[in-house]
Design a protein around this motif. Structure first.
Motif, mmCIF file in Angstrom:
data_model
loop_
_atom_site.group_PDB
_atom_site.id
_atom_site.type_symbol
_atom_site.label_atom_id
_atom_site.label_comp_id
_atom_site.label_asym_id
_atom_site.label_seq_id
_atom_site.Cartn_x
_atom_site.Cartn_y
_atom_site.Cartn_z
ATOM 1 N N ARG A 20 0.605 -1.409 -0.752
ATOM 2 C CA ARG A 20 -0.116 0.128 0.116
ATOM 3 C C ARG A 20 0.997 1.286 -0.052
ATOM 4 O O ARG A 20 0.706 1.841 -0.737
ATOM 5 N N ASP A 23 3.014 2.125 -3.419
ATOM 6 C CA ASP A 23 1.671 2.898 -4.549
ATOM 7 C C ASP A 23 1.450 4.778 -3.783
ATOM 8 O O ASP A 23 1.638 5.395 -4.618
ATOM 9 N N THR A 72 -3.335 8.213 -14.150
ATOM 10 C CA THR A 72 -3.863 6.977 -14.883
ATOM 11 C C THR A 72 -3.401 6.172 -14.621
ATOM 12 O O THR A 72 -4.714 4.588 -14.960
ATOM 13 N N THR A 73 -1.797 5.714 -14.015
ATOM 14 C CA THR A 73 -1.149 4.316 -13.761
ATOM 15 C C THR A 73 -2.054 4.050 -12.855
ATOM 16 O O THR A 73 -1.442 2.384 -12.388
ATOM 17 N N VAL A 74 -2.221 4.611 -11.761
ATOM 18 C CA VAL A 74 -3.065 4.500 -10.504
ATOM 19 C C VAL A 74 -4.533 3.641 -10.621
ATOM 20 O O VAL A 74 -5.685 4.055 -10.989
ATOM 21 N N PRO A 75 -4.605 1.706 -10.089
ATOM 22 C CA PRO A 75 -6.162 1.248 -10.490
ATOM 23 C C PRO A 75 -6.328 2.009 -9.583
ATOM 24 O O PRO A 75 -6.773 2.391 -8.494
ATOM 25 N N ASP A 76 -8.384 2.001 -9.583
ATOM 26 C CA ASP A 76 -8.905 2.582 -9.375
ATOM 27 C C ASP A 76 -9.056 2.245 -7.361
ATOM 28 O O ASP A 76 -9.345 3.150 -6.933
ATOM 29 N N ALA A 77 -9.088 1.157 -6.993
ATOM 30 C CA ALA A 77 -9.449 0.919 -5.635
ATOM 31 C C ALA A 77 -7.984 1.361 -5.338
ATOM 32 O O ALA A 77 -8.497 1.872 -3.849
ATOM 33 N N VAL A 78 -6.574 1.497 -5.289
ATOM 34 C CA VAL A 78 -5.884 1.785 -5.213
ATOM 35 C C VAL A 78 -6.046 3.729 -5.451
ATOM 36 O O VAL A 78 -6.069 4.070 -3.632
ATOM 37 N N ARG A 79 -6.135 4.373 -5.714
ATOM 38 C CA ARG A 79 -6.925 5.731 -5.919
ATOM 39 C C ARG A 79 -7.364 5.821 -4.684
ATOM 40 O O ARG A 79 -7.461 6.971 -3.866
ATOM 41 N N SER A 80 -8.950 5.025 -4.498
ATOM 42 C CA SER A 80 -10.291 5.173 -3.691
ATOM 43 C C SER A 80 -8.775 5.526 -1.941
ATOM 44 O O SER A 80 -9.352 6.180 -1.636
#
Length: 721
Positions: A20, A23, A72-80
């Motif tokens: 985590r 990221d 844009t390279t960050v997955p949605d779950a990681v961004r959230s």
């Protein structure tokens, strides 16, 4: 099997956390830093370093939020998840700003503007592994803008005494300064990239390295060439003056009260030729300073500035002014070519946001600019430089030019650089402490330099408040404790858990207790005397003790002679004086509303008139600078909120020239918060012992006595004490 399952689970959690953080590696750094700031704010100790830290965190949260949203390279779950964690940091910032509203403006900054803030941002980003552009790696300091001595708000208050106009006409031009060095850009140093103020405070807070905080002084000279006829300076004073003779010009003279700091500063001005000299002093000691000039430097003329200065001697060598009227005399004082400045009871300027502090600091800056060579004699005198927190040093260090609040000055930076270490090295802290001390901290204790000075004893006398007044006080104390406990329970209920902070036992959360107490303290200060709070409660306790304390002072006076009676509130003083009068005792009174001449007449009468039995003194008005050594017994009818104020009061009697053991009798109301306050005052002595005297004492809480007392009431009402 169970013995191996748990470590495996721990490893899985650690690996999950590591992924985590990979990221968003900056977020755990921000989370750690914001918790540090929050902890300081909860204790009411958010100094300059942590305010900058708060500002940088706020800026980086916005910067990191924008980066995460646009990557844009960050997955949605990681961004959230990252945005959620950033929201947590922002929430703590908002709560901290709600506690200290002066921080709100720092939440609105668009960038980390100051060099210190930019360095802090750079260091945290590098720690997170970020790659920075070359222009972000190299941070230079802008040339400091010179603040006007007279701020616009004070312009209309400025006065120019007629005598000063005569002086200016007699000598319209100051001698040119041919020795002032050309301002050159400071060379790059190894430590330029480090935030150093926090580590410097930490070095004193922990007492790093031990040993008294006193610079190396020359040996006692063979002959005393400084004392006027009929007087003799002591060895510790002589050694200090030799350091002035050797060329040292900035001092924090922190000798314990009663060791002759006034005499040392006046003789230092004579040695350094630092005339005209300005002495900024509490109002209560202005006349005493004039007498000390006559006593120790009789060849010099002193003038005391009163009101608008209509009666001053403009051609005097020494100008003596009190803090309260300095603001109206800034303009002409900054223009007459002062070569030295003494700030007596320098802890009075510790609040940097006050106009009093700003007046002193800007005037000192102008004196540095105007003095040939840029090296005037600057002296801060205080036996109690630390009241509640080690950052009380901040204003004094700025006055002396050792720091500017954001970073060390060039001379101190050079000393720190010469250590060859950084704040990342544990060994840096004792070296840093010694570097600051060598700038001019001089601290001697009575027991070390005045072996013939008699002992000092503080004796507590518990008294029972068993009348209706006393019962009402105990009822009010219980009601306040219950109100605090109810607030605590509401917060815990709203959070939906049993607390997540430092456990005090029985599931009492230390962080919530502190939050409840801090909110109550803030409300009490804002409400004043119109509501039932800790301040009004303590005042009622003082009123209830007044007759008992006065009666004890009467019996004491009849047994031992002269007594000094200290109280905090005027009504307690009035009640005591009425009791003394009914007992047929002659008294003098020292209060804040007296003229300087009347106050000095009272002091002289107490010290010289055998018929005067008791001096009734205000803790705030008479606790500094006075000599009342005709007595050897002190009665403290009311307790102070600080250990320093209590020490200062007792040392009006326990000082050089005292020939008898000194006893301070503290009158304490049993079974009330008075008992806890006395205990807290005693515990607060540890800060000075550790920071200044190098003694190995357990670090006490940096909370104020008021806050600690409210926390005690809360815990007691919750059943924790």
């Amino acid at each position: 099997m169970p013995s191996t399952a748990q470590p495996q689970l721990h490893r899985r959690r650690k690996q999950s956390s590591a992924r985590r953080d990979d990221d968003a590696p900056l977020i755990p750094i921000l989370a750690r830093k914001v918790r540090e700031v929050e902890a300081k704010a909860q204790r009411g100790k958010l100094g300059p370093t942590n305010r900058v830290k708060f500002q940088v965190i706020a800026f980086l949260v916005r910067e990191e939020r924008a980066r995460v949203k646009n990557d844009t390279t960050v997955p949605d779950a990681v961004r959230s998840e990252s945005l959620k964690r950033l929201d947590g940091v922002a929430t703590i910032l908002a709560k901290t700003a709600a506690r200290d509203t002066s921080l709100i403006q720092l939440l609105e900054v668009d960038q980390a503007t100051s060099p210190v803030a930019r360095r802090m941002r750079r260091d945290w980003l590098l720690e997170s592994g970020a790659e920075l552009a070359p222009d972000e790696l190299i941070i230079t300091d802008a040339a400091p803008a010179l603040a006007p001595v007279v701020p616009p708000a004070l312009a209309e208050k400025q006065v120019v005494p007629p005598a000063i106009e005569a002086r200016q006409l007699a000598n319209p031009f100051l001698a040119p300064d041919l020795d002032r060095p050309v301002r050159r850009e400071s060379p790059r140093r190894r430590l330029d990239g480090w935030e150093l103020m926090g580590p410097l405070y930490k070095a004193f807070e922990t007492g790093a390295g031990g040993g008294a905080a006193s610079m190396e002084l020359p040996p006692v000279p063979e002959f005393d060439r400084l004392s006027p006829k009929g007087r003799e300076i002591m060895a510790h004073q002589s050694r200090f003056l030799e350091s002035v003779r050797d060329g040292h010009r900035t001092f924090l003279l922190a000798d314990e009260p009663g060791l002759g700091k006034t005499a040392q500063s006046l003789l230092a001005a004579s040695v350094a030729g630092a005339y005209p000299l300005l002495a900024v002093v509490p109002n209560v000691v202005k006349m005493n300073w004039a007498r000390e000039v006559e006593r120790w430097t009789p060849q010099r003329r002193a003038t005391v500035i009163q009101g608008d200065g209509a009666t001053i001697d403009a051609f005097a060598d020494i100008f003596i002014v009190n803090y309260e009227i300095l603001d109206r005399h800034l303009a002409w004082l900054s223009s007459i070519g002062l070569r030295g400045m003494v700030v007596d009871e320098a802890h009075f300027i510790k609040n940097l946001s006050s106009q009093r502090s700003q007046n002193v600091l800007t005037l000192a800056g102008r004196i540095r600019e105007m003095t040939p060579g840029g090296n005037p004699l600057l002296m801060a005198l205080t036996g109690t430089p630390l009241i509640n927190d080690v950052e009380d040093f901040d204003a004094i260090w700025r006055f002396l030019g050792w720091t500017n609040g954001e970073k060390p000055g060039p001379e101190l930076m050079e000393k720190l650089d010469a250590t060859g270490m950084t704040p990342a090295d544990k060994a840096f802290y004792p070296e840093a402490r010694e570097a600051v001390i060598s700038m001019g901290i001089v601290r001697r204790k009575k027991k070390d330099v005045a072996a013939d000075l008699p002992d000092k004893l503080i004796a507590d006398l518990p008294v029972e408040l068993d009348d209706e007044f006393g019962r009402s006080i105990r009822d009010a104390e219980r009601e306040l404790g219950q109100r605090l406990a109810d607030r605590y329970r509401r917060i815990v209920t709203a959070r939906g858990d049993r607390g997540m902070g430092n456990s005090l036992g029985d599931d009492i959360d230390a962080d919530i207790v502190r939050l409840v107490a801090q909110n109550e303290l803030d409300e009490s200060k804002a409400a004043g005397a119109g509501s039932e709070n800790v301040f009004t409660m303590v005042r009622k306790i003082g009123q209830a003790k007044a007759h008992l304390a006065a009666d004890y002072a009467v019996q004491l006076q009849r047994a031992v002679g002269k007594v000094v009676f200290f109280a905090k509130h005027i009504d307690v003083m009035d009640a005591a004086e009425a009791h003394f009068a009914s007992a047929g005792l002659k008294t003098i009174s020292i209060r804040g509303d007296q003229t300087t001449a009347n106050r000095q007449d009272g002091i002289d009468a107490f010290n010289n008139d055998p018929s005067v039995g008791i001096a009734v003194c205000s803790l705030t008005a008479a606790g500094v600078g006075l000599n009342l050594q005709a007595a050897s017994n002190v009665v403290l009818a009311e307790l102070s909120w600080t250990a320093a104020e209590q020490t200062q009061a007792i040392d009006r009697v326990h000082r050089i020239g005292q020939g008898e053991p000194v006893t301070a009798w503290r009158i304490i109301a049993a079974h009330t918060i008075d008992t806890k306050i006395a205990e807290l005052i005693d515990s607060k002595q540890g800060l000075s012992l550790r920071a200044l005297d190098g003694e190995a004492v357990d670090p006490a809480s940096s909370d104020s006595v008021q806050l600690s007392a409210l926390m005690h009431l809360t815990r007691r009402a919750l059943g924790g004490e």
